[in-house]
Design a protein around this motif. Sequence first.
Motif, PDB file in Angstrom:
ATOM      1  N   ALA A 189       8.952  37.858  14.634  1.00  0.00           N
ATOM      2  CA  ALA A 189       9.950  38.874  14.255  1.00  0.00           C
ATOM      3  C   ALA A 189      10.182  39.837  15.417  1.00  0.00           C
ATOM      4  N   LEU A 243      13.669  40.167  17.680  1.00  0.00           N
ATOM      5  CA  LEU A 243      14.342  41.454  17.953  1.00  0.00           C
ATOM      6  C   LEU A 243      14.580  41.622  19.449  1.00  0.00           C
ATOM      7  N   CYS A 252      13.621  43.169  11.029  1.00  0.00           N
ATOM      8  CA  CYS A 252      14.210  42.201  11.956  1.00  0.00           C
ATOM      9  C   CYS A 252      15.554  41.706  11.424  1.00  0.00           C
ATOM     10  N   SER A 258      11.409  47.214  18.663  1.00  0.00           N
ATOM     11  CA  SER A 258      10.518  46.052  18.647  1.00  0.00           C
ATOM     12  C   SER A 258       9.134  46.446  19.164  1.00  0.00           C
TER      13      SER A 258
END
Lengths: 332, 270
Positions: free
Chosen positions: A16, A20, A164, A218
């Motif tokens: 995830a 990102l 995400c 992120s």
Amino acid sequence: MGAWAFYITTLLVYFAVDVLSAFSLNLQFGYAGVVNFGFIVFQAAGAYAAAVVVLGPSGGVASFQQYVFGARLPFPLDLLVAAAAGALLSFVVGLFALRRMRRDYQAAVLLIVSLIALQVVSADVPLFNGSNGLTGVTWPFGEFFGATATGQPWLYLIYSLVICAVVCGGVWWLSRSPWGRSLRAMRDHEDAASAMGLNITSLRLQVFVLGGAVAGLSGGLLVEYIGAWSPGAWGYAETFVIFTAIFVGGVGNYRGVMIGTLLVPIIFLEIPRFLPAIGYPGLTDSLEWVVVGLAWMLCLLFRPRGILPERRLRAPRAEGVALDPAPAEGGA
Amino acid sequence: MAGQLAVDASSSPETPAVGSPPVLVAKGVGVGYGGVRAVDDVSISISKGEVVGIIGPNGAGKSSLLGALGGQVKRTQGVITLGDRDISSLMPHDRARLGLVRTFQTTSEFARMTVYENLVTAAEGDRGASLRSVVLHPRQTAQRELELRARAWSIMERFEMTHTADLYGRELSGGQRRLVEIMRCLMRHPRVLLLDEPMVGVAPHLTGKLIDDLRGIAQEGLGILIVEHALEVVRKLCDRVVVMAFGKVIAAGEFEEVVRDPVVQAAYLS
């Protein structure tokens, strides 16, 4: 939770975070043509920002770690601060790195920024605890579900996937908008785009800051899961892992970018863990980078547009317009 | 020499042939590259509905002059006005937003965008496609897309290019790329069109049609300044001709008179 379940969950959280990152870099590079070789710095900025607003006030020299701007902010302020840190740093760097000069020069400047940032953060201990980095970072739902994200990995996985999906959906939507189309025009021919009325300097800075915000987010998401962050986590080579994922998957194609992200930072880099130890200690780890480099080179040689090339967007038809026949031969 | 354009480059711009007030005026424009003066004190003007051709040997400064007018090349001296506005210091995108658009010597299509996208993107160089508009005003953005769609198809119909709507810029022939550049300019409702060798790559049997199209565009009220090597094209297309050599204007007027000028023949045609 068993070891395998924890391992898989951790990989999915990393996935995830990497998706990102890859979406952010694909927006900057795949759509706008900004070769951001310093991408990892903006993810690191988000990670450090999230860490210091979760760790609480700094204890100064008496504490086992030093950092600036210590605070204890609740969700979702921690991640918003992470995104803001990435965006703010992008804005400052963008002001001098994205001046009107050739793209390869811009890429070189951004790579140098990455190297300088790593040295400064490593050497300046009061900033973010130097090369030892920060540790003890908890996740924002501690009072409800336990102190750390790794104590409730399934919950954190869902949390990561939701963030995400929402952010990547937003990036995809913007890419398909008239603004995203302007980015592609800038990527294809800056002078022509400018001659058609597009403000190249402004567009480039916009996409750089937006991408920096997603990169920072992120970083915040990652540091709250692993609980620690140090210069060892954001060497310049990490940027090239994300670039490789984009090239392998398909520059400018978000589905391809997701496939590339699954293949490169997840599968390629995890396979060596399951190989028998060879040579001297650490050789297998070093080979990871060889694998990444080979993947990129092979992709450029045999499938330069990646697994899923950028999609052609069919023109919506206007009412009452009949297509004129293509000339049988010759043409304009 | 008809005397429509001042041969003396340092003099003020002449009264345009068509009779309407000039829409684009350049006075004493200079461009330098290091110690070389590529354009030296050139004055020129274009009126609404007028087609002015610039001819001259290689290195005469024709493309540099176009670059200075469009803002792509930094001028060292002179004043450029569009309508009643001094645009000398404006960036290229600001000049385009005021109605001064151009094509380039080497084709400049957006290679990884379809012809349709090339066109609608050209019309977006204003606030309509800004990040703020897209995020905060999605309905207006969608409405604008419909308007641009209709305009893009209408222009493609005019140039008989609707069959290329879904082709990428890089998939077009050289001549089609030239047409895309011109169509893209028209998407912006320009006041003045600067064309840098638009006939290069166009199949000979289609140049006549392109000349007719450009004349038609001019008759709708655009001023067109065209740099072109093909003298036959210049003869058929242009109301007036300016001859440049060594960065200066050496002659100007109607085509037939200009080509008989001994100075021109010495510097260029011979």
